[in-house]
Design a protein around this motif. Structure first.
Motif: not given
Length: 261
Positions: A135-139
């Motif tokens: 999720i952090l990479k998606q953000l």
């Protein structure tokens, strides 16, 4: 940060979504930040000072603080800040890093991912850390994409084109339904007048002409390949008057339905 592996993210225990108290202040510390901090404002108003530069913030304000940054903040106690912060680090070299600040306009997906990140740890979900890294990479990809996409005017135009094309496709997939401009406009989230103007501009036909065309195109297919007679086809496509159907069919094809069959 676009090409690094999610496993390279080092998740810090400092993360939360909070409603700031009326007297809240984020005091400037003597030491600079030691890692990255994704800082997002959901609502409220205030001022964030980043390396001595004050920035007025409100809903959609998003910061990516970096190592070495000096930060502080205050807010309007009458409109307290609601914010999410996520501290993290990366254990491999990075090249593409989102800018330190931007104001997000299309916030729905970004806010969903932020909420998901925090909720994973609150409920102690199985595989929370692994999913949180994804999720952090998606953000971060979201922020990079925002910086590189076309100007908002073109983006809106592109979105409008997609909406109109979806409605046109809906009409062609359901030619027998009694489509009304008002209903189709509501499906597109537009006023009937604006929808009609944009529909003709994008599709090349008026709404009514396009509806008739989809019915006649479908009628030809049914007459040629489905073994249905003229009465059955007219009924299937919502015509209650077979003579009207035949006349309209001939206007568009140059032949009567019986000649096609």
């Amino acid at each position: 940060m676009l090409h690094i592996s999610p496993s390279s993210f080092i998740l810090k225990p400092a993360f939360a979504k909070i409603v700031c108290e009326p007297g809240w202040k984020w005091h400037k510390r003597e030491k600079a930040l030691q890692n990255y901090d994704l800082f997002y404002v959901w609502s409220g108003e205030g001022t964030v000072v980043l390396n001595d530069q004050p920035i007025q913030v409100g809903p959609g304000s998003c910061f990516l603080f970096r190592k070495g940054d000096h930060t502080s903040a205050t807010h309007n106690p009458q409109r307290p800040l609601v914010l999410t912060y996520i501290h993290f680090d990366v254990d491999e070299p990075v090249t593409e890093v989102p800018s330190s600040y931007r104001k997000l306009e299309d916030r729905l997906d970004f806010e969903y991912m932020l909420s998901r990140y925090v909720r994973l740890f609150l409920v102690k979900a199985y595989g929370a850390e692994e999913e949180a890294r994804l999720i952090l990479k998606q953000l971060l990809i979201y922020l990079l994409r925002e910086e590189r996409e076309v100007p908002r005017e073109k983006k809106v135009s592109h979105q409008l084109n997609e909406v109109i094309q979806e409605v046109a496709n809906y009409c062609s997939q359901h030619p027998g339904l009694p489509h009304k401009v008002e209903d189709l406009a509501a499906r597109a989230g537009l006023s009937p007048r604006y929808f009609s103007i944009k529909f003709k501009e994008i599709i090349g036909l008026s709404v009514q002409s396009y509806i008739i065309k989809t019915r006649i195109d479908r009628a030809q297919h049914l007459l040629l390949h489905a073994g249905m007679n003229v009465t059955e086809v007219a009924d299937a496509l919502g015509y209650r008057d077979i003579f009207f159907f035949s006349r309209q069919f001939k206007q568009y094809t140059g032949k009567s339905p019986s000649e096609i069959r």
